[in-house]
Design a protein around this motif. Structure first.
Motif, PDB file in Angstrom:
ATOM      1  N   LEU A  68       0.816  -1.211   0.000  1.00 22.68           N
ATOM      2  CA  LEU A  68       0.000   0.000   0.000  1.00 22.68           C
ATOM      3  C   LEU A  68       0.850   1.261   0.000  1.00 22.68           C
ATOM      4  O   LEU A  68       0.421   2.297  -0.519  1.00 22.68           O
ATOM      5  N   ARG A  69       2.043   1.212   0.571  1.00 16.96           N
ATOM      6  CA  ARG A  69       2.903   2.399   0.586  1.00 16.96           C
ATOM      7  C   ARG A  69       3.781   2.503  -0.647  1.00 16.96           C
ATOM      8  O   ARG A  69       4.638   3.370  -0.732  1.00 16.96           O
ATOM      9  N   GLY A  70       3.589   1.594  -1.604  1.00 19.65           N
ATOM     10  CA  GLY A  70       4.276   1.704  -2.883  1.00 19.65           C
ATOM     11  C   GLY A  70       5.604   1.000  -2.963  1.00 19.65           C
ATOM     12  O   GLY A  70       6.358   1.214  -3.921  1.00 19.65           O
ATOM     13  N   ASP A  71       5.952   0.145  -2.005  1.00 21.40           N
ATOM     14  CA  ASP A  71       7.225  -0.573  -2.053  1.00 21.40           C
ATOM     15  C   ASP A  71       7.171  -1.658  -3.121  1.00 21.40           C
ATOM     16  O   ASP A  71       6.159  -2.351  -3.282  1.00 21.40           O
ATOM     17  N   ARG A  72       8.288  -1.818  -3.827  1.00 21.56           N
ATOM     18  CA  ARG A  72       8.448  -2.882  -4.814  1.00 21.56           C
ATOM     19  C   ARG A  72       9.887  -3.374  -4.690  1.00 21.56           C
ATOM     20  O   ARG A  72      10.762  -3.022  -5.490  1.00 21.56           O
ATOM     21  N   ILE A  73      10.159  -4.191  -3.699  1.00 22.05           N
ATOM     22  CA  ILE A  73      11.513  -4.588  -3.340  1.00 22.05           C
ATOM     23  C   ILE A  73      11.932  -5.808  -4.149  1.00 22.05           C
ATOM     24  O   ILE A  73      11.213  -6.807  -4.210  1.00 22.05           O
ATOM     25  N   LYS A  74      13.135  -5.714  -4.756  1.00 23.50           N
ATOM     26  CA  LYS A  74      13.674  -6.811  -5.554  1.00 23.50           C
ATOM     27  C   LYS A  74      15.162  -6.977  -5.279  1.00 23.50           C
ATOM     28  O   LYS A  74      15.845  -6.055  -4.826  1.00 23.50           O
ATOM     29  N   THR A  75      15.651  -8.179  -5.575  1.00 24.28           N
ATOM     30  CA  THR A  75      17.078  -8.445  -5.436  1.00 24.28           C
ATOM     31  C   THR A  75      17.843  -7.761  -6.569  1.00 24.28           C
ATOM     32  O   THR A  75      17.286  -7.483  -7.636  1.00 24.28           O
ATOM     33  N   SER A  76      19.130  -7.503  -6.315  1.00 20.45           N
ATOM     34  CA  SER A  76      19.935  -6.749  -7.287  1.00 20.45           C
ATOM     35  C   SER A  76      21.193  -7.525  -7.652  1.00 20.45           C
ATOM     36  O   SER A  76      21.473  -8.605  -7.116  1.00 20.45           O
ATOM     37  N   ASP A  77      21.971  -6.953  -8.568  1.00 19.77           N
ATOM     38  CA  ASP A  77      23.226  -7.563  -9.023  1.00 19.77           C
ATOM     39  C   ASP A  77      24.434  -7.051  -8.256  1.00 19.77           C
ATOM     40  O   ASP A  77      25.570  -7.417  -8.588  1.00 19.77           O
ATOM     41  N   PHE A  78      24.233  -6.205  -7.254  1.00 17.47           N
ATOM     42  CA  PHE A  78      25.364  -5.710  -6.473  1.00 17.47           C
ATOM     43  C   PHE A  78      25.954  -6.856  -5.652  1.00 17.47           C
ATOM     44  O   PHE A  78      25.217  -7.595  -4.988  1.00 17.47           O
ATOM     45  N   GLU A  79      27.266  -6.989  -5.686  1.00 16.95           N
ATOM     46  CA  GLU A  79      27.964  -8.038  -4.943  1.00 16.95           C
ATOM     47  C   GLU A  79      28.720  -7.397  -3.780  1.00 16.95           C
ATOM     48  O   GLU A  79      29.681  -6.662  -3.978  1.00 16.95           O
ATOM     49  N   ILE A  80      28.252  -7.694  -2.575  1.00 17.43           N
ATOM     50  CA  ILE A  80      28.839  -7.124  -1.363  1.00 17.43           C
ATOM     51  C   ILE A  80      29.132  -8.259  -0.402  1.00 17.43           C
ATOM     52  O   ILE A  80      28.253  -9.091  -0.123  1.00 17.43           O
ATOM     53  N   SER A  81      30.359  -8.302   0.097  1.00 19.42           N
ATOM     54  CA  SER A  81      30.769  -9.327   1.051  1.00 19.42           C
ATOM     55  C   SER A  81      31.276  -8.653   2.313  1.00 19.42           C
ATOM     56  O   SER A  81      31.987  -7.632   2.242  1.00 19.42           O
ATOM     57  N   MET A  82      30.936  -9.214   3.459  1.00 21.39           N
ATOM     58  CA  MET A  82      31.282  -8.613   4.740  1.00 21.39           C
ATOM     59  C   MET A  82      32.801  -8.432   4.880  1.00 21.39           C
ATOM     60  O   MET A  82      33.572  -9.379   4.710  1.00 21.39           O
ATOM     61  N   GLY A  83      33.189  -7.203   5.173  1.00 21.70           N
ATOM     62  CA  GLY A  83      34.587  -6.882   5.425  1.00 21.70           C
ATOM     63  C   GLY A  83      35.442  -6.751   4.186  1.00 21.70           C
ATOM     64  O   GLY A  83      36.646  -6.459   4.299  1.00 21.70           O
ATOM     65  N   LYS A  84      34.898  -6.937   3.003  1.00 22.35           N
ATOM     66  CA  LYS A  84      35.690  -6.895   1.778  1.00 22.35           C
ATOM     67  C   LYS A  84      35.458  -5.569   1.047  1.00 22.35           C
ATOM     68  O   LYS A  84      34.385  -5.327   0.502  1.00 22.35           O
ATOM     69  N   ASP A  85      36.479  -4.710   1.063  1.00 18.97           N
ATOM     70  CA  ASP A  85      36.388  -3.435   0.364  1.00 18.97           C
ATOM     71  C   ASP A  85      36.560  -3.643  -1.137  1.00 18.97           C
ATOM     72  O   ASP A  85      37.356  -4.478  -1.582  1.00 18.97           O
TER      73      ASP A  85
END
Length: 689
Positions: A68-85
């Motif tokens: 109802l608030r207009g959210d449309r959440i989807k997974t993305s192609d961004f690759e993020i790993s904990m602690g890895k710059d």
């Protein structure tokens, strides 16, 4: 503020962290758009990541409030790993047409903001106070920005196409080796394609660039053929899609920073630090509300002492029959009773049953005799359109239960920004469940009015207000559908809402109505209604309406200051979060007290004027402050907002009217019930033969 005490998500080193894309929104319009519906962003490739069993572009399950608030959440192609710059990672190159460029310019000119989510935290833009002593967050980051050409002064548009993520973490409490995320900051930048390496990454990520301008040179050959020998080229022809494209490279960087200054349970506090400066104003609003309620309370005490504890002390003035009332004998200033008349008077009796001369009563006592006491035979007469009043009061009780539950759960921290869409979802659930109260109170009032067809009253209660609400939302949704906005409700959601209404709430209203009409007794009135209605002085209907509107100014004055903060967070600063429900709850309680006091004062004045048509008048008086709130919405639209377009204006005024109607129905019910309780109390002190 301890919000997320339900479960702590910790990550091991190099464990994948999913980044979810949601939508773009603007303070200048209620229209929102799903991020992946934009033609100038990187589309999902469908590639699976270790953080999710689904490929990119997969829709995340949403609760009803999020939809109802207009959210449309989807997974993305961004690759993020904990602690890895990651210094730089190329995402995609997006080719867009002239029409896509035009739409991107419109969105940037309307100051649209992008919302991404990491570990249930919205990507934030970081701000620092003037003295640099504190920092705070605003949800989202700019889609792009505008500038002016130094040559010709024309407006230029730049799209942000490089994103630097700063993820703040600390060691997980009680979990060896685990890390928790306590902050998610996004720093967008616009970098032109000419300043990039073959890999697509910028030559210097931290360098300064002119930006990627959204501009495609006009097709001079086509324009020369269309306007031969002309130096003027219309703007609409410059944007005609002729197959030309603009390439937009997208890249991102990731940096992890340890931050032990933020507890995981308090990580949302940074989103509310901008509201700390307004705490003084909240206290002023509260003091203002208490002062107004206190002044009205003194007036109510005077009225109460004049009626219940004064004029009708003990068993009351005595017998009131066909306009004749028994009053206490009046003592003179010397302490002696007033002398009696030698001949019978006009029928007024003292407490001993002896007739007392007209000269033995003061003007004040004679005014009381000719005032509200003479209405004992008509004050509980069934009002006109009682078949409509009972369902409205029932729906008002339904809204009162829902609002009370929402404020209570918000104050306890159950409903908070980390529970996305929870406020709306729980509100709808409480509203549906409160159909029991709606049916019960509507049926009992209907029975007290002498109604016979309780099933008809039940259907009106179950269908009238929810039906009008659903109809307006459905019609507005048709307009929003045409804009391809994520604000539009999917058809399946509309079907689900209709099912909640007709398959769950309607049976609950039936059950409540059955108990209220069949099992419960009608409210017994303390006085008997005369067979012939008493004639009242002829008055214009507009006079009572204007009186109710004037009375609504006082509750509006109580709520006015807090409305400033609510409107600012809901309409002007959508990147912020309104979470000062402690103040709002106290203000709401004071507001209801003020409405009750104001209704008692106006009802007593009306009865003293020998007007027994108080039923609808008390309902209108209680809800009249909704009119002033709607007037305030109109003023706010023209003076504070920067809303563009017919559709945005239509949505603003429609939803403002809908909100004021809900508020007016709730407060009107409070006014009606207060007036009814007050009248029952004062007339129960008058003994009638």
């Amino acid at each position: 503020m301890c919000f997320e005490g339900y479960s702590i998500k910790s990550y091991r080193d190099e464990e994948s962290i999913p980044l979810l894309v949601n939508k773009i929104f603007s303070d200048n319009t209620p229209l929102q758009y799903a991020y992946y519906d934009l033609p100038f962003v990187c589309p999902p490739t469908g590639k699976k990541t270790p953080s999710s069993p689904f490929g990119s572009g997969h829709s995340i399950s949403l609760n009803l409030g999020e939809v109802l608030r207009g959210d449309r959440i989807k997974t993305s192609d961004f690759e993020i790993s904990m602690g890895k710059d990651v210094e730089c990672q190329h995402l995609c190159d997006r080719e867009i047409t002239r029409n896509d460029v035009k739409w991107a310019k419109e969105l940037i000119s309307n100051s649209y903001v992008t919302e991404w989510i990491l570990d249930n935290l919205p990507g934030a833009t970081r701000f620092v106070t003037v003295d640099r002593s504190q920092r705070y967050y605003a949800s989202g980051f700019k889609l792009g920005y505008q500038d002016f050409s130094p040559v010709d002064g024309k407006r230029k548009y730049f799209l942000n196409n490089h994103f630097t993520f700063v993820i703040r973490w600390r060691d997980a409490p009680g979990k060896a080796g685990g890390k928790v995320i306590v902050g998610f900051e996004v720093y967008p930048k616009s970098i032109p394609a000419t300043s990039r390496l073959e890999s697509g990454c910028p030559k210097e990520v931290q360098g300064e660039y002119e930006g990627l301008e959204l501009h495609l040179a006009p097709n001079n050959t086509r324009l020369a053929e269309k306007y031969p020998g002309s130096s003027y080229l219309p703007e609409e022809d410059l944007d005609v899609d002729d197959g030309a494209t603009l390439s937009i490279p997208y890249t991102y960087s990731v940096y992890f920073r340890k931050d032990n200054s933020i507890e995981w349970s308090n990580r949302w506090d940074l989103y509310f630090n901008s509201q700390n400066d307004s705490s003084y104003a909240h206290w002023l609003a509260l003091v203002n509300a208490v002062i107004i309620a206190g002044i009205l309370g003194v007036t109510v005490v005077v009225i109460w002492s004049r009626t219940v504890q004064g004029d009708v002390k003990g068993r009351g003035d005595g017998v009131a029959e066909e306009g004749k009332v028994k009053l206490r004998s009046r003592k003179s200033k010397s302490g002696l009773k007033s002398p009696r008349s030698e001949k019978p008077s006009n029928g007024l009796l003292d407490q001993n049953g002896d007739r007392e001369g007209e000269d033995s009563f003061s003007d004040e006592e004679l005014d009381d005799v000719s005032g509200w006491k003479l209405l004992h035979g008509d004050v509980f007469r069934t009002p006109m359109f009682s078949g409509l009043l009972a369902p409205l009061v029932g729906s008002g009780m339904q809204l009162l239960f829902m609002t009370t539950g929402l404020l209570a759960l918000s104050c306890l921290g159950v409903l908070n920004p980390s529970f996305r869409g929870g406020f709306v979802s729980v509100g709808i659930g409480l509203f549906v469940f409160a159909g029991l109260f709606s049916g019960y109170y509507s049926a009992r009032i209907y029975k007290s009015f002498g109604g016979q067809n309780w099933r008809k009253n039940m259907m009106i209660t179950a269908l009238l207000f929810p039906g009008l609400l659903f109809s307006q939302v459905f019609v507005l949704n048709l307009f929003v559908w045409a804009q391809a906005s994520s604000t539009a409700l999917p058809f399946g959601t509309l079907v689900g809402l209709a099912a909640l209404w007709l398959l769950i709430q309607l049976p609950l209203v039936y059950v409540g109505s059955w108990f209220g009409y069949v099992r419960a007794k009608p409210w017994e009135h303390p006085t008997r209604t005369n067979a012939i209605a008493r004639q009242i002085p002829r008055r214009s209907w507009s006079l009572g309406f204007m009186r109710a509107l004037a009375a609504g100014l006082v509750p509006f004055a109580v709520l006015f200051v807090e409305l400033l903060f609510v409107f600012r967070n809901l309409l002007q600063d959508k990147s912020g979060h309104y979470y000062v429900f402690g103040y709002l709850s106290v203000i709401s309680v004071v507001l209801l007290i003020t409405i009750s006091e104001m209704t008692i004062i106006t009802t007593y004045s009306q009865l003293c004027a020998e007007n027994h048509h108080w039923w609808w008048q008390s309902f209108l008086t209680g809800g009249s402050s909704a009119f002033w709130i709607f007037m305030y919405c109109i003023w706010y639209y023209f003076m504070k907002l920067n809303v563009h377009g017919f559709m945005s204006s239509l949505l603003f005024f429609s939803y403002s009217f809908l909100g004021c109607a809900v508020y007016g129905l709730l407060t009107g019910t409070v006014g009606f019930l207060t007036a009814y309780a007050f009248i029952r109390r004062i007339y129960s002190s008058v003994k009638v033969d």
